[in-house]
Design a protein around this motif. Structure first.
Motif, short mmCIF file in Angstrom:
data_model
loop_
_atom_site.label_atom_id
_atom_site.label_comp_id
_atom_site.label_asym_id
_atom_site.label_seq_id
_atom_site.Cartn_x
_atom_site.Cartn_y
_atom_site.Cartn_z
N LEU A 140 -3.27 5.01 -2.14
CA LEU A 140 -3.93 6.18 -1.56
C LEU A 140 -3.38 7.37 -2.33
CD1 LEU A 140 -5.50 7.87 0.51
CD2 LEU A 140 -3.50 7.70 2.03
N SER A 141 -4.23 8.00 -3.11
CA SER A 141 -3.80 9.10 -3.98
C SER A 141 -4.22 10.44 -3.38
CB SER A 141 -4.42 8.94 -5.37
OG SER A 141 -4.06 10.02 -6.22
N VAL A 142 -3.23 11.31 -3.17
CA VAL A 142 -3.51 12.65 -2.65
C VAL A 142 -3.38 13.64 -3.80
CG1 VAL A 142 -2.86 14.43 -0.99
CG2 VAL A 142 -2.64 12.01 -0.38
N ARG A 156 0.86 -1.20 0.00
CA ARG A 156 0.00 0.00 0.00
C ARG A 156 0.89 1.24 0.00
NH1 ARG A 156 -5.10 2.03 1.24
NH2 ARG A 156 -5.25 3.54 2.97
N VAL A 157 0.68 2.13 -0.96
CA VAL A 157 1.54 3.29 -1.12
C VAL A 157 0.70 4.55 -1.26
CG1 VAL A 157 1.72 3.05 -3.63
CG2 VAL A 157 3.54 4.21 -2.38
N CYS A 158 1.20 5.65 -0.70
CA CYS A 158 0.56 6.96 -0.85
C CYS A 158 1.28 7.72 -1.96
CB CYS A 158 0.65 7.74 0.47
SG CYS A 158 -0.07 9.40 0.36
N LEU A 159 0.54 8.11 -2.99
CA LEU A 159 1.09 8.87 -4.11
C LEU A 159 0.63 10.32 -3.99
CD1 LEU A 159 0.46 6.39 -7.07
CD2 LEU A 159 2.44 6.54 -5.53
N ILE A 160 1.57 11.24 -4.10
CA ILE A 160 1.25 12.67 -4.01
C ILE A 160 1.29 13.28 -5.41
CG2 ILE A 160 1.75 14.86 -2.88
CD1 ILE A 160 1.23 12.66 -0.89
N ALA A 161 0.19 13.92 -5.80
CA ALA A 161 0.09 14.64 -7.08
C ALA A 161 0.23 13.72 -8.29
CB ALA A 161 1.12 15.77 -7.15
N ALA A 162 -0.15 12.46 -8.14
CA ALA A 162 0.06 11.49 -9.22
C ALA A 162 -0.78 11.81 -10.44
CB ALA A 162 -0.26 10.08 -8.73
N ASP A 211 -11.03 3.58 -9.92
CA ASP A 211 -11.39 2.24 -9.44
C ASP A 211 -10.24 1.65 -8.63
OD1 ASP A 211 -13.74 2.50 -10.79
OD2 ASP A 211 -13.15 1.29 -12.51
N GLY A 212 -10.53 1.25 -7.43
CA GLY A 212 -9.52 0.62 -6.58
C GLY A 212 -8.53 1.60 -5.97
N VAL A 213 -8.77 2.90 -6.15
CA VAL A 213 -7.87 3.91 -5.61
C VAL A 213 -8.63 4.75 -4.59
CG1 VAL A 213 -6.52 5.99 -6.13
CG2 VAL A 213 -6.46 4.03 -7.70
N THR A 214 -8.07 4.88 -3.40
CA THR A 214 -8.63 5.80 -2.41
C THR A 214 -8.02 7.17 -2.66
OG1 THR A 214 -8.83 4.03 -0.78
CG2 THR A 214 -8.89 6.30 0.04
N THR A 215 -8.86 8.17 -2.88
CA THR A 215 -8.36 9.50 -3.22
C THR A 215 -8.72 10.52 -2.15
OG1 THR A 215 -8.55 9.06 -5.59
CG2 THR A 215 -8.42 11.36 -4.93
N LEU A 216 -7.73 11.30 -1.76
CA LEU A 216 -7.93 12.45 -0.90
C LEU A 216 -7.76 13.69 -1.78
CD1 LEU A 216 -5.92 11.69 2.37
CD2 LEU A 216 -8.40 11.93 2.16
N ALA A 217 -8.83 14.43 -1.99
CA ALA A 217 -8.75 15.65 -2.78
C ALA A 217 -8.60 16.82 -1.83
CB ALA A 217 -10.00 15.81 -3.64
N LEU A 218 -7.36 17.30 -1.72
CA LEU A 218 -7.08 18.40 -0.78
C LEU A 218 -5.83 19.15 -1.24
CD1 LEU A 218 -4.47 17.22 0.96
CD2 LEU A 218 -6.24 16.01 2.19
N ASP A 219 -5.58 20.27 -0.61
CA ASP A 219 -4.38 21.05 -0.89
C ASP A 219 -3.21 20.43 -0.12
OD1 ASP A 219 -2.38 22.87 -1.26
OD2 ASP A 219 -3.42 24.56 -0.33
N TYR A 220 -2.39 19.65 -0.80
CA TYR A 220 -1.31 18.95 -0.11
C TYR A 220 -0.18 19.89 0.32
CZ TYR A 220 0.10 18.68 -5.04
OH TYR A 220 0.38 18.96 -6.36
N HIS A 221 -0.24 21.16 -0.06
CA HIS A 221 0.73 22.13 0.44
C HIS A 221 0.36 22.63 1.83
CE1 HIS A 221 3.01 22.25 -3.25
NE2 HIS A 221 1.89 22.40 -3.93
N ASP A 222 -0.84 22.30 2.29
CA ASP A 222 -1.24 22.59 3.67
C ASP A 222 -0.74 21.41 4.52
OD1 ASP A 222 -2.60 22.75 6.12
OD2 ASP A 222 -4.29 23.79 5.20
N ARG A 223 0.42 21.63 5.13
CA ARG A 223 1.12 20.53 5.79
C ARG A 223 0.28 19.84 6.85
NH1 ARG A 223 6.18 22.64 8.72
NH2 ARG A 223 4.57 23.45 10.12
#
Length: 429
Positions: free
Chosen positions: A28-30, A6-12, A45-57
């Motif tokens: 887990l896609s941010v 399981r991997v978290c991808l940022i801005a993929a 499909d099969g991806v959990t997505t967090l739609a947020l401003d990832y520059h907000d630490r």
């Protein structure tokens, strides 16, 4: 219970998500909401997505930490410059394998990097911070001309100026002000040919994978690359030793690295480094030459699913990419692209400004009009072919009245974004 990594991808973007699916990873896609809306629906499909401003630490860490507590992540990964610092904060906050915030900050803040290398005695290059004409004059008097003035942070050849003499100082100071650089970095001019070095580290053991020759134009804008670079055995050894020493010095002991090096008359010198793969279609080129997809390899490493490479594979061909430019204006017609794309040795061709869009004044890499990637028996042959194919492509534009103030404002905003990210970190809630 799932046994998938399981991997978290940022801005993929789409290619990275497709690679993750091909590797069988749970993702887990941010994404920012804008990035998320651009993705094909089937990729969700099969991806959990967090739609947020990832520059907000704080928002990023709190949101991902909650999901990590419920279903632990194996790693965090990105290949995009704008997401390297956010990814590093997650690595530190969650205690995951990867490159720390301290290391990424050194790599994105070029002044901090220069000071760190100077203190360690690694590939020392004269450098100083400046705030105006007086500092430019003083640096030239102390270190000679020419020298370079550029943002503390940046990429894609953005906001770089060469100062050739004291007479040019006022003009360069004005240009620095125009792009919003009240604080800038001055570095001694490094003579010689520039190369880029892509590799990967496994628990501190560095494997140098793809060394590219670089072709630059006015304003240090990159106009092409060829792979493998034309290095002799001694040059290759000295480059490897310098890059490995540099990576150890900044603490980049795991995962992908992209390091730019000048082959000066005094030996190889570090220009800058990044904890990601190189851009400008280098991934396509490395895959063709070495059968190594750098992005896929880095992703597998981040998920703990990559086997350590014993050494760099042998080159099986040569590749090159050449970029073409166009006059400023609105594109009325694109000529020669389809014929070039049909060439059997053309691997990729892309036009950045299709019909109806506006071509900006050429100020940095993203203003280039497009590119052609070619494959041949040798890098030299591939580069000659790429140059020939790009010479056949022409964007016919309807000229528009130059709005230099708007151009400068756009350039200033781009420089400022990257510069502030390095100097101030990024936002907290």
């Amino acid at each position: 219970m799932s046994t998938k990594k399981r991997v978290c991808l940022i801005a993929a973007k789409e290619p990275l998500l497709r690679r993750a699916a091909a590797l069988g990873l749970e993702v887990l896609s941010v994404q920012t909401p804008e990035e998320f809306r651009k993705l094909p629906a089937e990729l969700s499909d099969g991806v959990t997505t967090l739609a947020l401003d990832y520059h907000d630490r704080d928002l990023l860490v709190e949101s991902v930490r909650a999901l990590h507590a419920a279903r632990p992540l194996d790693g965090v990964f990105t290949v995009y410059e704008e997401a390297l610092l956010p990814a590093a904060h997650l690595v530190d906050a969650l205690g995951l394998p990867g490159t720390s915030y301290e290391t990424v900050k050194l790599l994105t803040d070029k002044w901090a990097m220069r000071e760190h290398l100077r203190e360690a005695g690694v590939g020392t290059v004269a450098a100083a911070l400046g705030r105006g004409e007086g500092d430019l004059v003083a640096f030239g008097a102390g270190h000679g001309y020419p020298f370079i003035a550029k943002p503390v942070a940046g990429s894609a050849s953005l906001g770089i100026f060469q100062v050739d003499s004291e007479h040019e100082v006022p003009a360069v100071a004005e240009r620095l002000r125009e792009v919003g650089l009240d604080l800038f970095l001055m570095e001694e001019f490094l003579d010689g040919h520039e190369i880029s070095v892509d590799g990967i580290s496994f628990h501190g053991r560095y494997v140098m994978l793809a060394v590219c020759d670089k072709i630059t134009g006015a304003g240090f804008i990159e106009l092409g690359h060829s792979l493998p670079a034309a290095l002799d055995a001694e040059q290759s050894r000295s480059v490897y030793e310098l890059v490995a020493q540099f990576l150890d010095c900044v603490g980049l002991t795991e995962g992908l690295s992209h390091v730019e090096v000048k082959l000066t008359s005094a030996g190889p010198k570090i220009v800058e480094g990044h904890n990601r793969r190189g851009g400008d279609r280098l991934n396509t080129m490395a895959d063709a030459v070495y059968d190594v997809d750098l992005e896929e390899l880095g992703l597998a490493w981040a998920a703990g699913a990559a086997e350590a490479l014993p050494a760099a594979p042998e080159a099986r061909c040569g590749t090159a990419v050449c970029f073409f430019t166009a006059e400023r204006g609105v594109v009325r017609e694109v000529l020669g692209a389809e014929e070039a794309r049909a060439h059997p040795q053309a691997l990729e061709l892309h036009v950045n400004f299709p019909v109806g869009t506006s071509v900006p004044r050429l100020r940095w890499s993203l203003d280039r009009a497009g590119y052609v990637v070619t494959r041949a028996d040798t890098a030299e042959e591939a580069l000659a072919l790429a140059r020939d194919l790009t010479s056949r492509i022409r964007l016919v534009v309807d000229p528009v009245e130059p709005d230099l103030a708007a151009d400068d404002a756009r350039h200033r905003d781009l420089v400022g974004e990257l510069d502030q990210a390095a100097r101030l970190g990024y936002r907290t809630s």
